[in-house]
Design a protein around this motif. Sequence first.
Motif, PDB file in Angstrom:
ATOM      1  N   UNK A 159       0.826  -1.203   0.000  1.00  0.00           N
ATOM      2  CA  UNK A 159       0.000   0.000   0.000  1.00  0.00           C
ATOM      3  C   UNK A 159       0.859   1.251   0.000  1.00  0.00           C
ATOM      4  N   UNK A 160       0.265   2.367  -0.482  1.00  0.00           N
ATOM      5  CA  UNK A 160       0.929   3.651  -0.377  1.00  0.00           C
ATOM      6  C   UNK A 160       0.801   4.159   1.055  1.00  0.00           C
ATOM      7  N   UNK A 161       1.779   4.952   1.444  1.00  0.00           N
ATOM      8  CA  UNK A 161       1.755   5.503   2.797  1.00  0.00           C
ATOM      9  C   UNK A 161       1.590   7.011   2.736  1.00  0.00           C
ATOM     10  N   UNK A 162       1.210   7.718   3.779  1.00  0.00           N
ATOM     11  CA  UNK A 162       1.060   7.179   5.130  1.00  0.00           C
ATOM     12  C   UNK A 162      -0.306   6.558   5.416  1.00  0.00           C
ATOM     13  N   UNK A 163      -1.233   6.552   4.457  1.00  0.00           N
ATOM     14  CA  UNK A 163      -2.546   6.023   4.793  1.00  0.00           C
ATOM     15  C   UNK A 163      -2.667   4.546   4.408  1.00  0.00           C
TER      16      UNK A 163
END
Lengths: 574, 161
Positions: A402-406
Amino acid sequence: MIELTINNIKVQAEENMTILDAAKSVGIHIPTLCHMKDLFPTGACRICVVEVDGMKGLIPSCSYPVAEGMEIKTNSTRVKNARKTIVELLVENHPQDCLICVRNGNCELQNLAKKYSLREHRYIGEKKNHAIDISSSSMERDPAKCILCGRCVRTCNEIQKVGAIDFTNRGFRTNVTTPYNKGLNVSDCILCGQCILVCPTAALRERSSTKEVMNAISNKNKFVVAQIAPAVRATIGEEYNLPLGSNVTGQLVTGLRRLGFKRVFDTNFSADLTIMEEASELADRIINKKVLPMFTSCCPGWVKYLEHNHPEMIDNLSTCKSPHEMEGAVLKSYYAKKMGIDPKDMYVVSIMPCTVKKFESARPELNYNKIQDVDAVLTTRELVRLFNMMGIDFDDLPEDEFDNPLGESSGAAVIFGTSGGVMEAALRTAYFNITGKELEKLEFYDIRGLEGIKKSIIHIGEMELNVAVVNGIGNVEQMISEIKEGKIKYHFIEVMACPGGCINGGGQPIHQKPEKVKKRIQALYEIDQKMSNRKSYNNVSIQNIYKEFLIEPNSHIAHNILHTSYTDRRKLIK
Amino acid sequence: MVEQLFQKYEPSNRSNLIAILQDIQNVFGYLPENVIQQVADYLKLPLSSVYGVATFYNQFRLKPLGKNVIRVCRGTACHVKESENILSALELELKIKAGETTRDKLFTLETVACIGACSIAPVVNINDEYYGRVTIREIPKILKKFRLENKAQIKQNTGEE
């Protein structure tokens, strides 16, 4: 024990067993349409008829008990002809638009037509002609495709106990519909979609948003991002013939990137965020003696049910938005600011196991600065259709993160997808918040499983919390009357509208495998078990977002962005 | 008024449903929508179930009847005497289908299985009057009589005021 013969095979059966079950126990398959496991048989569709020696007519095997010495034939010519005629009559009163039907390839009527080799039209006559009900933003009802098996009516009335639809009129004009045929949107329907899961044809289906999503993706001015609910990762593999309960998070992320989403986030991040907010709201309610018990608000079906049937209890609902709405709100405020994107250009798509989430995302309450938190919701099934359309072969997909920060999340977040999970996740954090100590044993077995109502007393420090978990909206009336009686003062109650939780949601893959729910739930608990961090408050991204933006749980800014209000729907309808 | 009707019946007992609906129809002449909702609340049944029962039985009406009820016999003898044509003629003349009521609420058109007057087939029954051996040509004349009666009545009523 009773002894009988089915197709010349000796069968040992228990008393009160139906012929259908006895046949099944020796591997003889009898087709059914109206039959539902664990519910009282109606014997309405007659597709399960068998020939019993010494009896004049054909007998419906789903509702007829076995008797000593019975001789049954399930495949005699007479039986086959009768069944074929039934299928022919059903097919001739059906639009037969299989090529352009959403259930093409996964339709019980189509399967029966195939099985009984329908090769000609023997009965041509008037067909029923009912309008499609597109009043709701979550679901569509197409009564022309309905074969009147009644499984949706029974699910709605006997399992979910909502009673939004029923048989109306009679004979040729019989129609399964809402009161006064007014459309789902103005009925008591909570849009849980359990009826879709039992519908043998496409008479009940989700309102598809695939077109809107693809249009947004091809629009160069839009920054289109996706988020995935916890329950989707454990079920979507079923559509690709992977074993029940396969965890395919990595492939899902890759698949979504290939579809053209600029970023792929995890709804689990905001599930952790929900826990932070909800746990502190609960502490606030207990310490400051506000309205108790507090109800969870993650399930929009349950929220809608309460708004329809018990508007006087709206204050009991936690004011927290559901996780995917929180994710949308944070994306369009915190993340957009951080990345320098205009929130108006951001298009948030939630991949959900749920049909009500579509309705929820359109709720006028769920916005920040008048920009809707979530722009579109795709169910698990719709995502599979998009993957197929775009030539994304799931089997050979590499895994991605997943992409961060979410995108960071804890094990507590992933179990949000099953009944008891929200409660368990909240308790892990509440324990730390109240005592300041780390919880040793993280599993709360009392509130796991498939029982209708699960109760437990939790000791946190000197505090004694009475908690309950309601699994399936059909059990909620019992809980509410218990609360109103007031014998036990409950503090915290979790409700999920679908039996088993989101893992068995109305947007999940359709198939009639009874063991599916257990396997899927097990998959979620396994993911939780394998996580290095299993507590929401230890999620570093969550700690950062509070440091940088939200200050602390239940702060003024957190309230503006992450909390919502509810509506008395009894007034709206009347 | 509705509460008084309910008093006779035990609340939350679904087996009272049809009896209550019959009582309501006796009072109102049909089943008004808001009363159906009250029945559902009283018996703790979903509105959809009450509506389902109300539409299943032919005896229940969801819309008020017109001032004059026209019943066309579609029994066997009348069918042989081509009562279908009589029905079509009435539908054309009134601009409604069987089971409907005209917009001015003057006529409701219904079909019945057999009136029991087969010797004078085809039979049309309007309120308390029976018309035997009806021909299509007579229909405008018959309807005109009721329309004139209605006009006279209105005149009389407004005259008195």
